[in-house]
Design an enzyme around this catalytic site. Structure first.
Site, PDB file in Angstrom:
ATOM      1  N   THR A 197       0.871  -1.187   0.000  1.00  0.00           N
ATOM      2  CA  THR A 197       0.000   0.000   0.000  1.00  0.00           C
ATOM      3  C   THR A 197       0.906   1.234   0.000  1.00  0.00           C
ATOM      4  OG1 THR A 197      -0.221  -0.227   2.414  1.00  0.00           O
ATOM      5  CG2 THR A 197      -2.013  -1.088   1.043  1.00  0.00           C
ATOM      6  N   LYS A 223       3.737  -6.752   4.501  1.00  0.00           N
ATOM      7  CA  LYS A 223       3.568  -5.358   4.126  1.00  0.00           C
ATOM      8  C   LYS A 223       3.270  -4.547   5.368  1.00  0.00           C
ATOM      9  CE  LYS A 223       0.256  -3.236   3.713  1.00  0.00           C
ATOM     10  NZ  LYS A 223      -0.348  -2.241   4.668  1.00  0.00           N
ATOM     11  N   THR A 244      -1.682  -2.585  11.989  1.00  0.00           N
ATOM     12  CA  THR A 244      -2.110  -3.004  10.657  1.00  0.00           C
ATOM     13  C   THR A 244      -0.922  -3.601   9.939  1.00  0.00           C
ATOM     14  OG1 THR A 244      -3.652  -2.221   8.980  1.00  0.00           O
ATOM     15  CG2 THR A 244      -1.669  -1.028   9.160  1.00  0.00           C
ATOM     16  N   GLU A 332       6.924   4.902   7.686  1.00  0.00           N
ATOM     17  CA  GLU A 332       6.622   6.165   7.006  1.00  0.00           C
ATOM     18  C   GLU A 332       7.343   7.330   7.679  1.00  0.00           C
ATOM     19  OE1 GLU A 332       2.410   6.564   6.908  1.00  0.00           O
ATOM     20  OE2 GLU A 332       2.128   4.945   5.461  1.00  0.00           O
TER      21      GLU A 332
END
Length: 354
Positions: A197, A223, A244, A332
């Site tokens: 993603t 992921k 997640t 991120e």
């Protein structure tokens, strides 16, 4: 008058003629994606990643299908998010594992839409993905068949609160033919890319290992880059939600479903449950392991009481930690990888933060 302060200030001011510090750019995270020899991947699996239309860009893969082609029973185990609220794919996969007594032969995953907070429609869509992938597999023999069981676990990741474009996904699954799936590095890489993603690189690893003088193989992909703070456990161990993250590990060793679940629970607690990127929570965390016995010859399945079990569990734990670290390294906005070792009257536990 104290003249030290102004002197120091002028020295570090932007108008100073002294050289200024320039930060070096962070190296590309893509360096963590490496070519893997085909011989390192486990026997008896066929897989691919394709674009089916969940994501708008036709060049971006968004559907992964993994099939076990072994003639032997394929054992399965999974750890799921410990949230009181579970996304549709988690509920469906738990049901599949329970009714199949830990024997499944396929994994289907879509990225771009998490199928979470989608109610009855979400459950129907997840079951539709399971049934469509079941249809790609050879029919079970009469002795193996169970009218209430299915052969596929399902995972989804992406935007929460939106329904899947299920017709596109089902078309993508049904369009697959044996020649469109493979077992070489390119096929594994496509499957890993379709998991992504906000990830900046496909997270794929493989290795060989020995048990009892025989060589086996293990490969996996996962992921995650944001909303990472996992706390996963077996289906019957509810607690609180964290994270997640999706992943799967495949091996050609022969391991019973009970032993596989025990080894995975142990491994996840010491790997994925020890990482954090931002402390955020989500609903779809799932790690699945398949063991198809394709390389085991006539060897019996490893059970928990087997002398080989501790060695297999150690190998799985080490491999899970390697995959978990890839998620941390792709956090991120993060540029540093930090390991915190905690020892409080018991063996050392490693926690990874990014």
């Amino acid at each position: 008058m104290n003249r030290v302060g102004p002197s120091v200030w002028r020295r570090f001011s932007s108008t100073s003629s002294s050289p200024t510090f320039v930060a070096k750019p962070a190296p590309s995270k893509a360096r963590h994606h490496v070519q893997i020899p085909d011989t390192s991947f486990p026997l008896g699996y066929s897989l691919t990643g394709v674009h089916c239309g969940v994501k708008k860009n036709p060049s971006v893969l968004d559907l992964t299908v993994i099939l076990s082609t072994s003639s032997k029973p394929t054992s399965a185990a999974a750890c799921f998010t410990r949230n009181a609220f579970l996304a549709a794919p988690v509920l469906v996969s738990q049901d599949v594992l329970e009714k199949s007594a830990g024997h499944v032969r396929a994994i289907v995953t879509n990225s771009g839409c998490a199928n979470a907070v989608t109610g009855k429609q979400g459950l129907e869509d997840a079951w539709a993905m399971v049934k469509a992938t079941d249809a790609l597999l050879p029919k079970r023999t009469q002795s193996e068949s169970n009218k209430d069981s299915h052969d596929t676990v399902v995972m989804s990741t992406g935007v929460i609160g939106q329904n899947l474009p299920i017709s596109k996904i089902l078309s993508g699954i049904s369009s697959l033919v044996p020649s469109s799936l493979g077992s070489d590095f390119a096929a594994w890489e496509r499957a890993a890319k379709a998991f992504m993603t906000t990830d900046t690189f496909p997270k794929l690893r493989a290795r060989t290992f020995s048990l009892g003088g025989q060589t086996f193989r293990m490969a996996g992909m996962d992921k995650g880059a944001g909303m990472i703070h996992p706390n996963m456990g077996p289906p019957t161990n509810p607690s609180q939600l964290h994270a997640t993250l999706l992943g799967c590990i495949l091996t050609d060793a022969a391991v019973s479903p009970q032993a596989l679940q025990s080894a995975l629970t142990y491994a996840v607690e010491r790997s994925f449950n020890s990482i954090s990127v931002d402390g955020e929570m989500s609903t779809n965390d799932t790690i699945v392991v398949l063991a198809n016995g394709a390389a085991a010859g006539e060897t019996k399945e490893i059970e928990e009481h087997d002398p080989l079990f501790p060695a297999f569990r150690k190998e799985l734990t080490s491999f899970a930690a390697e995959l978990a670290q890839l998620v941390v390294r792709d956090g991120e906005g993060a540029t540093k990888f930090v390991t915190v070792s905690v020892e409080v009257g018991r063996p050392k536990v490693i926690h990874l933060f990014h």
